[in-house]
Structures are given as C-alpha cells and as structure tokens.
Design an enzyme around this catalytic site. Sequence first.
Site, short mmCIF file in Angstrom:
data_model
loop_
_atom_site.label_atom_id
_atom_site.label_comp_id
_atom_site.label_asym_id
_atom_site.label_seq_id
_atom_site.Cartn_x
_atom_site.Cartn_y
_atom_site.Cartn_z
N ASP A 54 30.07 8.47 -28.05
CA ASP A 54 28.87 8.48 -28.88
C ASP A 54 27.69 8.65 -27.94
OD1 ASP A 54 26.62 7.93 -30.44
OD2 ASP A 54 27.49 6.17 -31.41
N ASN A 81 27.12 19.41 -26.94
CA ASN A 81 27.05 20.05 -28.25
C ASN A 81 26.57 19.10 -29.34
OD1 ASN A 81 27.98 21.97 -30.50
ND2 ASN A 81 29.29 20.19 -30.84
N SER A 132 21.39 24.57 -27.32
CA SER A 132 20.01 24.54 -27.78
C SER A 132 19.95 25.14 -29.18
CB SER A 132 19.12 25.30 -26.80
OG SER A 132 17.77 25.30 -27.21
N TYR A 146 12.77 18.49 -34.95
CA TYR A 146 13.95 19.16 -34.40
C TYR A 146 13.53 20.16 -33.33
CZ TYR A 146 18.22 22.00 -34.25
OH TYR A 146 19.34 22.68 -33.85
N LYS A 150 14.52 20.32 -29.26
CA LYS A 150 15.16 21.46 -28.62
C LYS A 150 14.25 22.12 -27.58
CE LYS A 150 19.18 21.27 -30.62
NZ LYS A 150 20.40 20.98 -29.85
#
Length: 281
Positions: A54, A81, A132, A146, A150
């Site tokens: 995790d 990922n 990404s 978000y 990124k």
Amino acid sequence: MTGAVLITGCSSGYGEAAAKLFALRGWNVIATMRNPDHGRKLTDLKNILVVRLDVQDRDSIDKAITQAIRHFGRIDAVVNNAGYGLFSPFEPSSRDAIQKQFDVNVFGAMDVIRSILPHFRTNRSGTIINISSGAGVFGAPMASIYCASKFALEGFSESLAYELADLGIAVKLIEPGGAPGTGFMTRSKAETGGLPIPDDYNVFMAHAAQIYGAFATNSDSDAIKRVAEAIFAAATDGTGQLRYMPNDDIRALLTARRESSEQEFIALMRGFFLPRPSSNA
C-alpha cells in the site's frame, strides 16, 4: 534482456497488464497491490509473486521490497503505477482529500523510490518508471488537484533522472491518455462523489461533462495494451529517453502543449472547455 520488476497497483488496469506482459516475456514479476486477494488471476504464471504493498503505508513498501529481493535475489526495475484522480472543481475539495491525492500519486511513488534506491545503488543499475499522465503536461478543468499531483511527479522524475544517471540508474515517465477499462474512474468517482459543489459551477460542469464524455467515447480502445508495451519498452530499450507517449488520443494535445506558443495553446484549451454564450442571451 530479462530481470525482476516490481509493479505497484497490479489489481487491475495498467499494472495488471504490465505484470502479465513482463511475465510472458520471461521476467520475474513482483505484482503488488493493497489487497493481494485481488491478484489471484496473476498467480497462474509461475514467475509472478503477488505481494501486499500500500503506497500510503511505508512499512508495507519496505516489507514488499525485502520480500521480493529475498525471493528473486534482486530487483532490476520498479514501476510506480498506483494512483487515482480527484475530479471536481477545486473549491469543494477538502484539505484531507487533496492530501490523500498527493499521498498516493506523489509521496507514495517517492517512498517506493526511496526504499529501492539503496538496492539500485549497490548494483549500480536499475530503472524507475513512473506512470504520469497527459494531465501532468497540461492543465485540465475539473482535474486541478489530479493535474497538480501529476505535474509534481513529472518535475520530480525529470530532476531525479539527472541526479541518478551517474549511478547507472535510469528514470522514465509514461504519459498515458484516457484510462478505459482500468478501474481508474471507478475509484475516482468513489473518492469524489457527494462533494458539496456550489450551483454556480453547474453550467461549466455540464459543458465539461460533454467534452470529457466525447473524449471517453473516442478514446484508444487499445490503451491498456499500448501503455503496458510502453512500460516494457522503457524498462528494456537501454536508452536515455525520459518520456514515452503510448496513446494517440492525446498525442495532439501533448504536442500542442510542447510545440505551440503559450497563447495558441491557451486559446485551444479555452475553445474546448469554456461554455459558449447562448445565442438567446
């Protein structure tokens, strides 16, 4: 070239597809996820080890890497990922929700990298592949948090690539487009559902929903396969390439962001996302 690769977020989507691809091409795979029970379909391949990891639990990261090295002898590549998207206007997004977005998408990847680096330094080799997004290259409405996460991952990865090159450690970025069939949007909706969004955003949100809906309808149906192939290429091509663009559906936007003038690109995005005034107004 073969070796051992540790991949986070393997319960579905890009992570699951990449785990299967590496295994089928002769690699040993440490397929990690928050709940290993979700990885039963990966255990049919004898060279896949399913392990709990995790990214919000640093102890689980260290344990997974230790277990993987004990099992396979070494790790040659790590794929960060695991991630999800917080999709909402910024205003109703709580401080805790924003913190969680960065904990998973940025700090989780950093913690995995910090944990693996002593092993890579000892071997004087290793590849770090960070997943990404096009949202790490250009801003998009309803995705400000978000995008921020990124953008942070992009800047961190590029900086780290310079920092580690002399140690024989490569850093790569994969910039996918849409995520059909990955389970990404399911978690995103669960994380952002029920937010108290002011009515003043209704017109903009309705227009943005149409744009994103059309994008999803026309998105690359082979996106998962293409992203998995890009991840494999990044791990095996032996080049100094930093960024990989696997999907055609956002290639035009990525190219426009990097090759157009600032004014041209902003005008392009405003043309997409700003509602046009009603002709009856």
